[in-house]
Design a protein around this motif. Structure first.
Motif, PDB file in Angstrom:
ATOM      1  N   ALA A 116      -9.758  42.176 -40.606  1.00  0.00           N
ATOM      2  CA  ALA A 116     -10.448  42.697 -39.416  1.00  0.00           C
ATOM      3  C   ALA A 116      -9.638  43.761 -38.690  1.00  0.00           C
ATOM      4  CB  ALA A 116     -10.760  41.545 -38.453  1.00  0.00           C
ATOM      5  N   CYS A 117      -8.360  43.930 -39.076  1.00  0.00           N
ATOM      6  CA  CYS A 117      -7.464  44.824 -38.340  1.00  0.00           C
ATOM      7  C   CYS A 117      -7.489  46.241 -38.912  1.00  0.00           C
ATOM      8  CB  CYS A 117      -6.036  44.279 -38.375  1.00  0.00           C
ATOM      9  SG  CYS A 117      -5.854  42.708 -37.496  1.00  0.00           S
ATOM     10  N   SER A 118      -7.323  47.226 -38.021  1.00  0.00           N
ATOM     11  CA  SER A 118      -7.321  48.634 -38.417  1.00  0.00           C
ATOM     12  C   SER A 118      -6.324  49.391 -37.560  1.00  0.00           C
ATOM     13  CB  SER A 118      -8.715  49.235 -38.230  1.00  0.00           C
ATOM     14  OG  SER A 118      -9.052  49.258 -36.846  1.00  0.00           O
ATOM     15  N   SER A 119      -6.090  50.654 -37.910  1.00  0.00           N
ATOM     16  CA  SER A 119      -5.167  51.465 -37.125  1.00  0.00           C
ATOM     17  C   SER A 119      -5.700  51.671 -35.708  1.00  0.00           C
ATOM     18  CB  SER A 119      -4.936  52.815 -37.813  1.00  0.00           C
ATOM     19  OG  SER A 119      -6.164  53.463 -38.074  1.00  0.00           O
ATOM     20  N   HIS A 120      -7.013  51.847 -35.574  1.00  0.00           N
ATOM     21  CA  HIS A 120      -7.571  52.036 -34.228  1.00  0.00           C
ATOM     22  C   HIS A 120      -7.411  50.770 -33.388  1.00  0.00           C
ATOM     23  CE1 HIS A 120      -9.933  54.381 -31.382  1.00  0.00           C
ATOM     24  NE2 HIS A 120     -10.568  53.270 -31.074  1.00  0.00           N
ATOM     25  N   GLY A 121      -7.417  49.631 -34.065  1.00  0.00           N
ATOM     26  CA  GLY A 121      -7.218  48.374 -33.350  1.00  0.00           C
ATOM     27  C   GLY A 121      -5.843  48.272 -32.711  1.00  0.00           C
ATOM     28  N   LEU A 122      -4.850  48.988 -33.278  1.00  0.00           N
ATOM     29  CA  LEU A 122      -3.512  49.006 -32.675  1.00  0.00           C
ATOM     30  C   LEU A 122      -3.525  49.786 -31.357  1.00  0.00           C
ATOM     31  CD1 LEU A 122      -1.252  49.569 -35.805  1.00  0.00           C
ATOM     32  CD2 LEU A 122      -1.313  47.537 -34.343  1.00  0.00           C
ATOM     33  N   ARG A 123      -4.319  50.841 -31.303  1.00  0.00           N
ATOM     34  CA  ARG A 123      -4.484  51.596 -30.057  1.00  0.00           C
ATOM     35  C   ARG A 123      -5.076  50.692 -28.974  1.00  0.00           C
ATOM     36  NH1 ARG A 123      -5.182  56.578 -27.663  1.00  0.00           N
ATOM     37  NH2 ARG A 123      -7.228  57.176 -26.873  1.00  0.00           N
ATOM     38  N   LYS A 124      -6.044  49.886 -29.373  1.00  0.00           N
ATOM     39  CA  LYS A 124      -6.654  48.962 -28.418  1.00  0.00           C
ATOM     40  C   LYS A 124      -5.675  47.849 -28.042  1.00  0.00           C
ATOM     41  CE  LYS A 124     -11.044  47.980 -28.911  1.00  0.00           C
ATOM     42  NZ  LYS A 124     -12.337  47.567 -29.494  1.00  0.00           N
ATOM     43  N   ALA A 125      -4.818  47.467 -29.003  1.00  0.00           N
ATOM     44  CA  ALA A 125      -3.822  46.436 -28.710  1.00  0.00           C
ATOM     45  C   ALA A 125      -2.827  46.927 -27.670  1.00  0.00           C
ATOM     46  CB  ALA A 125      -3.095  46.025 -29.989  1.00  0.00           C
ATOM     47  N   CYS A 126      -2.465  48.198 -27.749  1.00  0.00           N
ATOM     48  CA  CYS A 126      -1.574  48.782 -26.741  1.00  0.00           C
ATOM     49  C   CYS A 126      -2.212  48.687 -25.360  1.00  0.00           C
ATOM     50  CB  CYS A 126      -1.259  50.235 -27.094  1.00  0.00           C
ATOM     51  SG  CYS A 126      -0.268  51.103 -25.858  1.00  0.00           S
ATOM     52  N   ALA A 127      -3.505  49.050 -25.270  1.00  0.00           N
ATOM     53  CA  ALA A 127      -4.216  48.972 -23.994  1.00  0.00           C
ATOM     54  C   ALA A 127      -4.316  47.529 -23.519  1.00  0.00           C
ATOM     55  CB  ALA A 127      -5.606  49.582 -24.138  1.00  0.00           C
ATOM     56  N   ARG A 128      -4.554  46.608 -24.459  1.00  0.00           N
ATOM     57  CA  ARG A 128      -4.631  45.186 -24.089  1.00  0.00           C
ATOM     58  C   ARG A 128      -3.312  44.699 -23.504  1.00  0.00           C
ATOM     59  NH1 ARG A 128      -2.400  41.261 -26.430  1.00  0.00           N
ATOM     60  NH2 ARG A 128      -2.096  42.279 -28.451  1.00  0.00           N
ATOM     61  N   ARG A 129      -2.215  45.054 -24.164  1.00  0.00           N
ATOM     62  CA  ARG A 129      -0.902  44.627 -23.673  1.00  0.00           C
ATOM     63  C   ARG A 129      -0.644  45.137 -22.257  1.00  0.00           C
ATOM     64  NH1 ARG A 129       3.704  45.253 -28.410  1.00  0.00           N
ATOM     65  NH2 ARG A 129       3.290  43.267 -29.464  1.00  0.00           N
ATOM     66  N   LEU A 130      -1.006  46.394 -22.028  1.00  0.00           N
ATOM     67  CA  LEU A 130      -0.798  46.972 -20.703  1.00  0.00           C
ATOM     68  C   LEU A 130      -1.649  46.249 -19.664  1.00  0.00           C
ATOM     69  CD1 LEU A 130      -0.772  50.742 -21.720  1.00  0.00           C
ATOM     70  CD2 LEU A 130       1.178  49.433 -20.854  1.00  0.00           C
ATOM     71  N   ALA A 131      -2.882  45.919 -20.036  1.00  0.00           N
ATOM     72  CA  ALA A 131      -3.774  45.214 -19.113  1.00  0.00           C
ATOM     73  C   ALA A 131      -3.226  43.826 -18.798  1.00  0.00           C
ATOM     74  CB  ALA A 131      -5.171  45.116 -19.703  1.00  0.00           C
ATOM     75  N   GLU A 132      -2.735  43.156 -19.825  1.00  0.00           N
ATOM     76  CA  GLU A 132      -2.185  41.809 -19.621  1.00  0.00           C
ATOM     77  C   GLU A 132      -0.922  41.850 -18.772  1.00  0.00           C
ATOM     78  OE1 GLU A 132      -3.802  39.818 -23.805  1.00  0.00           O
ATOM     79  OE2 GLU A 132      -1.719  40.492 -23.631  1.00  0.00           O
ATOM     80  N   ALA A 133      -0.227  42.991 -18.797  1.00  0.00           N
ATOM     81  CA  ALA A 133       0.980  43.140 -17.977  1.00  0.00           C
ATOM     82  C   ALA A 133       0.649  43.520 -16.534  1.00  0.00           C
ATOM     83  CB  ALA A 133       1.900  44.194 -18.589  1.00  0.00           C
ATOM     84  N   GLY A 134      -0.662  43.718 -16.265  1.00  0.00           N
ATOM     85  CA  GLY A 134      -1.071  44.018 -14.902  1.00  0.00           C
ATOM     86  C   GLY A 134      -1.291  45.486 -14.604  1.00  0.00           C
ATOM     87  N   ALA A 135      -1.266  46.344 -15.629  1.00  0.00           N
ATOM     88  CA  ALA A 135      -1.477  47.777 -15.410  1.00  0.00           C
ATOM     89  C   ALA A 135      -2.923  48.027 -14.991  1.00  0.00           C
ATOM     90  CB  ALA A 135      -1.160  48.565 -16.677  1.00  0.00           C
ATOM     91  N   THR A 136      -3.124  49.015 -14.126  1.00  0.00           N
ATOM     92  CA  THR A 136      -4.468  49.383 -13.690  1.00  0.00           C
ATOM     93  C   THR A 136      -5.145  50.227 -14.765  1.00  0.00           C
ATOM     94  OG1 THR A 136      -3.787  51.444 -12.629  1.00  0.00           O
ATOM     95  CG2 THR A 136      -3.654  49.434 -11.304  1.00  0.00           C
ATOM     96  N   THR A 137      -6.445  50.400 -14.619  1.00  0.00           N
ATOM     97  CA  THR A 137      -7.194  51.209 -15.576  1.00  0.00           C
ATOM     98  C   THR A 137      -6.657  52.631 -15.616  1.00  0.00           C
ATOM     99  OG1 THR A 137      -9.162  49.868 -15.160  1.00  0.00           O
ATOM    100  CG2 THR A 137      -9.496  51.980 -16.254  1.00  0.00           C
ATOM    101  N   ASN A 138      -6.346  53.198 -14.455  1.00  0.00           N
ATOM    102  CA  ASN A 138      -5.804  54.558 -14.403  1.00  0.00           C
ATOM    103  C   ASN A 138      -4.438  54.641 -15.080  1.00  0.00           C
ATOM    104  OD1 ASN A 138      -7.625  56.436 -12.929  1.00  0.00           O
ATOM    105  ND2 ASN A 138      -7.503  54.864 -11.353  1.00  0.00           N
ATOM    106  N   GLN A 139      -3.625  53.630 -14.892  1.00  0.00           N
ATOM    107  CA  GLN A 139      -2.306  53.615 -15.519  1.00  0.00           C
ATOM    108  C   GLN A 139      -2.432  53.550 -17.046  1.00  0.00           C
ATOM    109  OE1 GLN A 139      -0.749  50.207 -13.413  1.00  0.00           O
ATOM    110  NE2 GLN A 139       0.536  51.479 -12.083  1.00  0.00           N
ATOM    111  N   ILE A 140      -3.369  52.733 -17.526  1.00  0.00           N
ATOM    112  CA  ILE A 140      -3.582  52.625 -18.972  1.00  0.00           C
ATOM    113  C   ILE A 140      -4.090  53.945 -19.529  1.00  0.00           C
ATOM    114  CG2 ILE A 140      -4.912  51.450 -20.773  1.00  0.00           C
ATOM    115  CD1 ILE A 140      -4.926  48.981 -18.896  1.00  0.00           C
ATOM    116  N   ALA A 141      -5.004  54.602 -18.803  1.00  0.00           N
ATOM    117  CA  ALA A 141      -5.546  55.889 -19.255  1.00  0.00           C
ATOM    118  C   ALA A 141      -4.454  56.952 -19.349  1.00  0.00           C
ATOM    119  CB  ALA A 141      -6.643  56.346 -18.303  1.00  0.00           C
TER     120      ALA A 141
END
Length: 375
Positions: A289-314
């Motif tokens: 189920a995993c792909s290279s694009h999924g790693l990009r989403k994983a980076c965003a997920r990690r940032l969100a879980e760390a408390g980053a705001t949507t603007n910070q993730i963008a």
């Protein structure tokens, strides 16, 4: 076979063959017209030759721009391909758009643009209802085409804008979990190309087309700095992010004269080539189920879980709109909200009796039953 079908849809009329040296090459063949496209499918030279082949077929074969009917869909598409808006797109984006638009043009090229009504657009989209993502893609391209027709003064309104996108059941590319990242590393340990690629992508959030371009020249004063290929022509925003220590440790062992993701000869891998490699690596790690694009989403997920705001993730991922970032991080935010909710639940007075008192929390002060309402 599936890959060949996708390619033929992207560039209708383009077919491959092997020359006398065994090298794969491409040619355009349609209606008795033929032209060579070269060996590098999708390259700038390939696209230039394909454009010329299309033009040659239209003028000699009697289809499209050369002899298209005034005000027709075929002529509109030809003009749009030469418009400033289309030419400002990256080559990869142009290819995707062509794959949708060319199919539409082949079916409806002779029809007058000014007669297209809402019911016609709805019928076009309904024909793709079984593949809602494809229907939505066609809808977006029709909006662009008819907006352009308005600038040409061929129309006064855009019926495609009155339609609604289809609901897509899938959430898109799967976001890697921490367990899946750990399993990938277990199969592809430090020192392998697979580990290097995964580390680079998960700690930068770079898209595949950007990741293959990154190299030592992108690190300035301890920060990754680059502009996304997708927005480079439109002078997209500069992405400037710190280099994570885990990533810095991996990159420190690499040569300084080549891209971080490169072939044995030191040349940059193509985005398509990297995609094929990632499919092989995830298959070896039993992560279908995993792909290279999924790693990009994983980076965003990690940032969100760390408390980053949507603007910070963008600011890390380089997204222009926040809607996609919110889509990437929705799962993490839901889990965080659920955790916060239960923390509040446990923090209420008489904690042991909180669950027993739940009915009181939702009690309606108006004890009179509502007429006509289900109880």
């Amino acid at each position: 076979m599936g890959s060949g079908l996708k390619r033929s849809r992207q560039y209708p009329g383009a077919t491959s063959y092997f020359d006398r040296h065994g090298k794969r090459r491409w040619r355009f063949r349609k209606g008795g017209f033929s032209a060579e496209l070269g060996p590098d499918y999708g390259s700038e030279d390939f696209i230039r030759r394909y454009e010329a082949a299309l033009e040659g077929h239209r003028t000699r074969g009697g289809v499209g721009a050369g002899r298209a009917k005034p005000g027709s869909v075929g002529l509109l598409v030809s003009k749009w391909y030469r418009s400033q808006d289309f030419l400002a797109l990256e080559a990869s984006t142009q290819r995707v758009y062509r794959g949708v638009v060319e199919s539409f043009r082949q079916q409806h090229g002779d029809k007058p643009v000014h007669l297209m009504q809402l019911r016609h657009v709805q019928d076009l989209l309904a024909a793709k209802a079984d593949t809602p993502a494809a229907a939505n893609s066609l809808r977006k391209r029709l909006i662009q085409l008819l907006d352009y027709a308005i600038t040409l003064e061929w129309r006064t309104g855009n019926p495609a804008r009155a339609t609604k996108p289809y609901k897509v059941a899938t959430e898109g590319f799967h976001t890697w979990t921490e367990a899946e990242i750990a399993k990938f590393i277990q199969t592809h340990p430090e020192g392998t190309e697979a580990h290097r690629v995964m580390t680079l992508m998960v700690y930068t959030g770079a898209a595949r087309v950007d990741a293959v371009q990154l190299g030592p020249w992108n690190i300035k004063e301890g920060r990754f700095q680059y502009r996304r290929q997708k927005t480079k022509k439109s002078n997209g925003r500069l992405i400037s992010i710190p280099v994570h220590p885990d990533l810095a440790a991996v990159l420190a062992k690499l040569p300084s004269d080549r891209p971080y993701i490169s072939t044995r000869r030191g040349t940059a891998r193509t985005a398509a080539g990297l995609g094929n490699l990632m499919q092989r690596w995830t298959r070896e790690a039993d992560l279908p189920a995993c792909s290279s694009h999924g790693l990009r989403k994983a980076c965003a997920r990690r940032l969100a879980e760390a408390g980053a705001t949507t603007n910070q993730i963008a600011s890390v991922t380089g997204h222009k709109t926040l809607a996609l970032v919110q889509h990437y991080t929705a799962a993490a935010e839901r889990e965080g909200l659920a955790d916060s909710a239960f923390e509040k639940l446990l923090a209420r007075p008489n904690g042991e009796q909180n669950l027993a008192n739940l009915p009181d929390w939702f009690a309606n002060s108006d004890t009179k039953p509502l007429k006509g309402k289900e109880k």
